[in-house]
Design an enzyme around this catalytic site. Structure first.
Site, PDB file in Angstrom:
ATOM      1  N   GLY A   1       0.821  -1.202   0.000  1.00  0.00           N
ATOM      2  CA  GLY A   1       0.000   0.000   0.000  1.00  0.00           C
ATOM      3  C   GLY A   1       0.855   1.252   0.000  1.00  0.00           C
ATOM      4  O   GLY A   1       2.057   1.212   0.308  1.00  0.00           O
ATOM      5  N   CYS A   2       0.223   2.359  -0.340  1.00  0.00           N
ATOM      6  CA  CYS A   2       0.975   3.608  -0.452  1.00  0.00           C
ATOM      7  C   CYS A   2       1.469   4.083   0.916  1.00  0.00           C
ATOM      8  O   CYS A   2       2.665   4.319   1.111  1.00  0.00           O
ATOM      9  CB  CYS A   2       0.121   4.676  -1.135  1.00  0.00           C
ATOM     10  N   TYR A   3       0.532   4.204   1.858  1.00  0.00           N
ATOM     11  CA  TYR A   3       0.951   4.641   3.196  1.00  0.00           C
ATOM     12  C   TYR A   3       1.963   3.664   3.789  1.00  0.00           C
ATOM     13  O   TYR A   3       2.904   4.057   4.473  1.00  0.00           O
ATOM     14  CB  TYR A   3      -0.253   4.703   4.134  1.00  0.00           C
TER      15      TYR A   3
END
Lengths: 347, 347, 347, 347
Positions: free
Chosen positions: B149-151
């Site tokens: 995921g990005c975060y």
């Protein structure tokens, strides 16, 4: 490998040259000139370049630079290039000047609009106006390129086919242009602070903007050889990049969508960097951001017999650094599109 | 030439895959999958791709696609990849899944945080968590990659050296993250309208955001093999791209700047895409925009004995499409950085 | 009619004072002080005031001003108010100082964090910290008000009930704050140019920001009288106005949502300008823009036994000019909310 | 106390009515109509109104509402007001319609540009076009006000003195307008998402925008009674609020700056809400944000014999809700400026 020097490497256009040239497989930057930051790490001025550029800023000694570089880009305020260039330099190297110094053939016109004495009028004649789509063959043979202004590139390319084919009354041309804020440069001015620009739009330089005579001269060449007289109004838009031109002109005869489309295709059908959009699609700056493309289109208004022409491009790429590299490619005999094929970045 | 299929090509991450792959010299997109836009020109959905992509959107028939493509990217909502994948597909092709379906090893944890039944738990075990800097060798041998995921990418890479070297009390870790709006996707929701996002900042998903268990699991592997328990708070920032992580943790012993710097250099000194900044320089998202870089740095607070760690990256590149391509490069035996060396674009 | 003088009327906070006071039915501005713009029309500096303010900028002669004004607002850089104030002035008039000069009781702490010698330490003791919701009664009797900092107002009001009621371990408090760009002032700096701030987020002043000791001192009064020691990290957000605080602390006992809600209601239930939001609603800066409200809320994390507290306000209103007017109202015996009831403006 | 009902209270214009009316000392909102949110707390739809509005959304039963309200604002899509209004309602109450239903006197023109059958043509004749500066006396006597469009208000007020005094060739009028995004409404559309609007500018509705005939009709009344034919091009700007009009026309005779200034002063010298700026100052939307002001100015171009006219206003205030309240004040015999004197908010 083409050796490249940049004078004015720490302005927005200069930095964009760096970004583009880092992806250019036949060019190498040998000189990051910036009077304001001499001896400072380039990557400390533009931290996006951390670990990508390992060089310090240099001065603007163009004589010395001309011995080291095959091409010099001058991304500097008006007047600087004209004050530095000389015959020796031009015999050593090629110059792509991103300032206005050599764009206007008539010295008096330049001096009036820029309120500046021209220091090297003797080179104006030989300088080639670097709008690649129009002056390609002359550019290839030039020593000194006058890289077009941002507003002018977009304005001229949007209107050129109509003027060239004499489809519009050139006395009725009005260019209403909108630019992102990077066009205002990186100088520390209250007017360009975030809070001053954000959430606002304004016109500026109304009837007096310096890109006016440049558009008038170049469209004049397309028409009958003498400059046109138009209205040009730039606006400041709260965004980083992008120029949108909306231009208006009276049609001189009844023409259909297909007629005008054919004219645009005639001039741009084979152009890599000018995209004539599909019917009904308006250019938007988001679709060209970060790229060298100019998107153009038009709408005929049967009620007023006017044509509304629109063009969108990235002011820092096709409007400055990208076009400069395109000129460099042409001068140096490289493929015109080398280093310039990055797709537009969205969002 | 690697043949690539994309399912979910019209989301923001999907489109970023297209942008990146157009500049990848060893890859070719053969399938632009998008259930919502089947049979429409891809370039009519993303007009930046006009004249660059000459293909129509296809459905998400992964069986058929697996016969045509060497690699499939699934840039789709949670659950879709898990519902489509099967042994036959995985024997035909490689999958890089940009959704969360195969990121979390514990099915119950996945189902609880995502409130979704997992349709292919049998593939979870073999799926490799595609954080290239940490799992590089496993990725090279994988058939199925769970693209982080990005975060999580930004959070993990920022904290990893400290956790791995046991310099911080893992029970005190707090991650305060800020993301641009492209992370919210291209769905038409009032909450994501321009006027709702612009000129505002907010936290959301406080204590419940789905990236929490992913960070906890991966940092747990770096620590003692079991998931940590942390606070993670995402915020929505009025900008298109970029994630900034600011993380806090208690130091477990007296360490100097140089000590911690050495630890970061140990893990990232040779990493192309992780840039450990110079002392005193805070990561900013503008310096990584459009690129695959993660910029990290830290500050020791002698007053509170905490370390403040910061990481910045482009959520659509290193946080999604760029990392996916990096994974593809590893799986297919290509140079890891191919197609990913575009410098950050500023401004 | 209260006669008001403003020193520093051309900064953003000064101008916000003008905006608010123009709508205040019991106040009249008699002095627009601005050293940088002396003798220039105020409305030429802030053109929103065209036809609304018909006055020229004056100097910062506080002696003279103290004879003409009932209240003086000093919206000036640190150090100026302390260098100008004297007993004569304070016997003539009231001062609401928007700078930090009189916020911190311990001179050494002030001088260390601000790196500045304090020129009037003799007035520190009597100065009242102008956080109206907490020090209301003292404010009414004061001659000299230290108007709180923007970050501090939001941080303190968000955490105050929890600290006052000893529900959290004060050694675990972390404040992660985010501010719009008007907080950086109107000085012409490259770092605050539109293109530098737009499309980016960064932390700054990590572990060293000057609002830290102010928060620590004030929360200390709420706790046991001595300053706390916390982490405070400010961030710059691409928007004009607004501060969001996200704060973290360990709960010292098992408490329910209702328990904490009751504590917030205890302190803020009757406060006009602090809005404790409904369960599950996160504060967002857009909902307070242009107004004097602070929106606060909290989430308990049962996994980590932490409470996440959030507060949102307009940095120029409740964080500066609005609170200053609220203080003026209290000092002058006017209704506390006079001139401050404008609803938040959205979008 | 005037009792006010709003139909369409949850659109951006409806919410702006609420914001303004909360500060109006002679008006009280008795009905927050919103079909989409019936029975939901108004403050849950617009959280800026938390604790300020304690009412639930109602339906759009205009018959019932007409018995309770002295004035009804319809801030609804085109066609709704015309479909609901009847003689009984108009005998009970006054209506200020913010939609286009009663703006255009010629039904055929309305139906053609709006592609909609008009359901109440019988009321068109009596409806008064609510541009207060021009139709003040008629407005005072009206039952039904057609509140002008946002673009039209700005366009007409910018050009009115020149057309009325026949200083320009009306066949040459071109209006190039730029609007913030709130003008697009609060509907959930991909085109209006943050990432789609941010960092871009585009023209839309080129030659076909519905405000065109409204401008043409009203400027026609100022000229010779019959509609003009003009070009009107709207643009979408990445900002929340604000409209800027840049208009062009050929001058029909030699006039000086002073001549034209005198004409503007003749019409606007005593107008509270139209500010004719000083020579050389261009209107900017930031200077009118949140207020009911329209800033106008002009530049004569001696080269082209054109005049460039500029106008800036807040599309939600003078372009919608503010003007609607101004109309209400006139109808109800209240001071015209009541509730509308809030200064522009900057930044």
């Amino acid at each position: 490998m083409v050796k490249v020097g940049i004078i004015g490497a720490t302005g927005y256009a200069g930095q964009e040259l760096v970004r583009i040239l880092l992806g250019h497989k036949d060019a190498e930057i040998v000189w990051y000139g910036s009077r304001s930051y001499i001896d400072q790490e380039y990557a400390s001025v533009y931290r996006n370049m951390f670990q990508l550029v390992d060089a310090k800023c240099m001065d603007d000694n163009m004589d010395e630079l001309s011995k080291q570089a095959d091409v010099i880009f001058t991304a500097t305020p008006q007047g600087l290039c004209a004050s530095l260039v000389n015959e020796q330099i031009l015999s050593n190297t090629k110059i792509v000047d991103l300032s206005a110094d050599f764009r206007i053939k008539d010295v008096a016109t330049y001096e009036k609009w820029y309120n500046l004495e021209h220091k090297s009028p003797q080179f104006i004649e030989e300088a080639v106006y670097g709008l690649c789509e129009i002056n390609r063959e002359d550019i290839k043979k030039a020593r000194l390129i006058a890289n077009p202004g941002c507003y002018t590139t977009c304005s001229i390319l949007s209107l050129y086919p109509l003027v060239k084919e004499r489809l519009v009354d050139v006395d009725t041309i009005i260019v209403d242009a909108k630019s992102g804020t990077s066009g205002a440069g990186r100088g520390a001015k209250v007017a360009n602070l975030y809070c001053e620009v954000n959430e606002s739009i304004k016109a500026y330089g109304v009837t007096t903007h310096r890109h006016t005579p440049e558009i008038e001269e170049q469209l004049g060449y397309a028409y009958d050889g003498t400059p046109l007289t138009i209205n040009f109004t730039p606006h400041l838009v709260p965004m980083n990049r992008g120029i949108l031109v909306t231009a208006y002109a009276k049609l001189v005869k009844d023409v259909s969508y297909e007629d005008i489309k054919a004219v645009y295709d005639k001039y741009y059908g084979k152009e890599r960097f000018v995209r004539v959009l599909e019917k009904g699609v308006c250019p938007e700056t988001r679709w060209v951001e970060g790229s060298n493309y100019v998107d153009v289109n038009f709408v005929i208004d049967p009620r007023t017999k006017r044509v509304v022409v629109m063009g969108a491009m990235d002011n820092l790429v096709k409007g400055a650094a990208g076009q400069a590299v395109q000129n460099m490619n042409l001068i140096m005999g490289l493929p015109e599109e080398e280093g310039l094929l990055m797709p537009p970045m969205f969002p």
